[in-house]
Motif scaffolding. Structure first.
Motif, mmCIF file in Angstrom:
data_model
loop_
_atom_site.group_PDB
_atom_site.id
_atom_site.type_symbol
_atom_site.label_atom_id
_atom_site.label_comp_id
_atom_site.label_asym_id
_atom_site.label_seq_id
_atom_site.Cartn_x
_atom_site.Cartn_y
_atom_site.Cartn_z
ATOM 1 N N LYS A 481 0.823 -1.194 0.000
ATOM 2 C CA LYS A 481 0.000 0.000 0.000
ATOM 3 C C LYS A 481 0.868 1.259 0.000
ATOM 4 O O LYS A 481 1.910 1.311 0.664
ATOM 5 N N ARG A 508 -4.437 -3.015 -12.184
ATOM 6 C CA ARG A 508 -5.077 -3.457 -10.937
ATOM 7 C C ARG A 508 -4.101 -3.339 -9.772
ATOM 8 O O ARG A 508 -4.477 -2.914 -8.662
ATOM 9 N N GLU A 512 -4.961 -1.220 -6.509
ATOM 10 C CA GLU A 512 -5.028 -1.897 -5.218
ATOM 11 C C GLU A 512 -4.016 -1.330 -4.232
ATOM 12 O O GLU A 512 -4.232 -1.373 -3.010
#
Length: 581
Positions: A481, A508, A512
């Protein structure tokens, strides 16, 4: 014979770049006369020895140091200075593209070693173009073009520019391409030749102005020399409305669309949806298979040198050059010297082509390649992909180079060809690099950088938005993250790149991780899209320039896409190798 020019002096330092001369945020217009009011608005204080800012309308003569006009190929740089009242620029040296743009505009230039010596800002100085000393270091043909009032006036005057072959001599790769284009058996550095252009590329920051110039010079309805040889895209300005109000950017795209229609151009890539380019020119055109090796290509963008990755002698030029190429298919070029760079070894894991070129630039500096074609050789070339070569060639201009040329086609330099210098780099010991503000040649190993927090991590541009760039970034980000407070923005270089990145799961991965994916555009690289920095913000960018004011009003650190991704995770500029498993 030209009259004496007398007026007030503004003194500037070394490496005054075109982003300082006329910031990109003002360039999305065909009203070039309006640009004078913004001239040198972003000049770094360290480049004004007199300690005062430049005031448009106050100064007649600029006296500068080395490498004046480095950076972008924008012809609006000399145009802005002219509309700000500047009549003469005296400098110890000029960056190649600025020099030719100023010549083409008819702006008086001098490299006289005595004119302006010991001058201070505010002094009154006389410059006499009838004095031979004024033209020290300026080619006779360039003097003739300037005194004619610029390139279009020179061409329309039908003045003869005879050219003869140089004596038989060994030639470099670039010189062989140029000799063929000029119809000569041999060329040598320093010659000025008129050459036939094989391909020309352009975009919306330049084409609408060039179209106006073409009509003014040659009449309404004039058809360009070869519609198959002009490649066009809209890539720079399409996302400006996402960050500020600006109707002019839409007008630039509309100007391109009208010219494409009027000329019935088959190789034009217009936006398919709002805020979405089909692709950045330097990635799009090779992707579309529109290039061949060993050709002479010109483009209205300083990073035209990128096409040297595909074996083309690719030269960045300005608006007037494009106008005259569209009229005749011919261009004047000074035959450059060549520099050879031998590459050996393989890059270690976690180290990328961007790290290599930042390392090279840190060694040679912003003036190290000036007026030279950089020809890459050596066994390491076998391990470099198209995307690797493109990244390296793309940033040769940040060292002042004309083109970064790779031996992709059938032409090779003669074994006994003369090079200005030969440099060698072993890729085996290379580490991730970062270039702190405000110059691309400030590169240092990431490990040597002081702790530096970042606000924006931007992955995109012709340098850092290719498919392999996105793959490297995704490899770092996978399953992790973005740090709180950091904005990660990813802008694939072309729609095809974006599609492939989606198919491979990279998009993606970015989403994400907490990143934002925006459509293709040059975008924040030059302050024209999401990621453009605000006052006090720090960005780590995968792009090619970090000049003051280029990507907004913050500070840009240049790095590889992998390092940008790692920095987004760490919240500060971070070595990507710690995230590789």
């Amino acid at each position: 014979m030209s009259d004496e020019i007398r007026g007030k002096v503004f003194v500037a330092g070394d490496d005054v770049n075109t982003d300082e001369i006329i910031p990109a945020r003002y360039c999305a217009t065909t009203d070039v006369a309006s640009l004078g009011q913004y001239a040198l608005e972003d000049l770094h204080p360290s480049k004004s020895p007199g300690g005062v800012p430049f005031q448009p309308g106050e100064y007649d003569i600029i006296v500068a140091g080395e490498n004046f006009g480095c950076g972008s190929s924008r012809e609006v740089a000399p145009v802005a200075l002219m509309h700000a009242g500047v009549k003469v620029i005296v400098a110890r040296s000029f960056a190649r593209i600025f020099y030719r743009n100023a010549v083409n505009c008819g702006l008086f230039l001098s490299r006289s070693s005595t004119l302006g010596e010991n001058a201070s800002t505010g002094d009154i100085l006389s410059a006499d173009p009838s004095d031979e000393e004024f033209w020290q270091g300026i080619s006779p043909i360039h003097r003739t073009i300037i005194e004619s009032g610029g390139l279009t006036a020179f061409n329309k005057s039908k003045r003869e520019a005879p050219q003869d072959s140089a004596a038989p001599r060994p030639m470099t790769h670039g010189q062989k391409i140029l000799a063929r284009a000029a119809g000569l058996d041999y060329v040598e550095p320093g010659m000025t030749v008129f050459a036939n252009v094989d391909k020309a590329i352009t975009h919306e920051l330049v084409l609408p102005v060039a179209a106006k110039q073409l009509e003014a010079a040659y009449g309404a309805g004039f058809k360009i020399w070869d519609r198959e040889k002009l490649l066009v895209t809209v890539d720079h300005t399409v996302q400006i409305p996402l960050i500020r109000e600006d109707d002019r950017s839409r007008e630039m795209a509309e100007g391109v669309a009208q010219f494409v229609k009027d000329q019935d151009l088959p190789h034009a890539f217009l936006p398919l949806a709002p805020f979405t380019s089909q692709g950045i020119c330097h990635v799009l055109f090779p992707e579309e298979g529109l290039l061949e090796p060993d050709i002479l290509l010109i483009g209205t963008d300083s990073h035209t040198c990128t096409y040297g990755a595909y074996g083309a002698l690719a030269v960045g030029v300005g608006t007037t050059d494009l106008t005259e190429v569209m009229a005749s298919g011919r261009i004047w070029l000074k035959v450059p010297e060549s520099i050879r760079i031998d590459l050996t070894g393989e890059m270690p894991r976690g180290v990328h082509a961007k790290d290599l070129i930042l390392h090279i630039l840190s060694r040679v500096t912003m003036n190290g390649f000036t007026d030279a074609v950089v020809e890459f050789t050596g066994p390491a070339l076998d391990h470099l992909s198209d995307d690797d070569r493109s990244t390296i060639a793309n940033m040769v201009v940040e060292g002042g180079g004309t083109c970064g040329l790779f031996p992709v086609g059938v032409v090779r330099a003669d074994e006994d060809a003369v090079f200005r210098s030969t440099l060698s780099f072993d890729l085996t010991e290379l580490v991730p690099y970062v270039a702190p503000p405000f110059k691309p040649d400030n590169g240092i190993p990431v490990a040597d950088l002081d702790d530096t927090a970042v606000d924006v991590a931007w992955i995109g541009s012709c340098t850092g938005g290719k498919l392999e760039d996105l793959a490297a970034a995704a490899g770092v980000l996978g399953g992790r993250k973005v740090a709180p407070g950091v904005r990660l923005i990813v802008s694939p270089a072309t729609l095809t790149t974006m599609e492939k990145a989606g198919e491979r799961g990279y998009l993606r991965t970015f989403l994400e991780a907490g990143g934002q994916v925006v459509p293709p555009s040059c975008g924040a690289c030059l302050g024209m899209g999401p990621g453009t920095l605000k006052d006090g913000e720090v960005g780590v960018f995968a792009s090619n320039r970090n000049f003051k004011g280029r990507a907004g009003t913050g500070s840009v650190y240049l790095a590889s896409p992998a390092t940008v991704a790692a920095s987004a995770l760490g919240g500060r500029i971070t070595d990507p190798r710690q995230f590789l498993t």
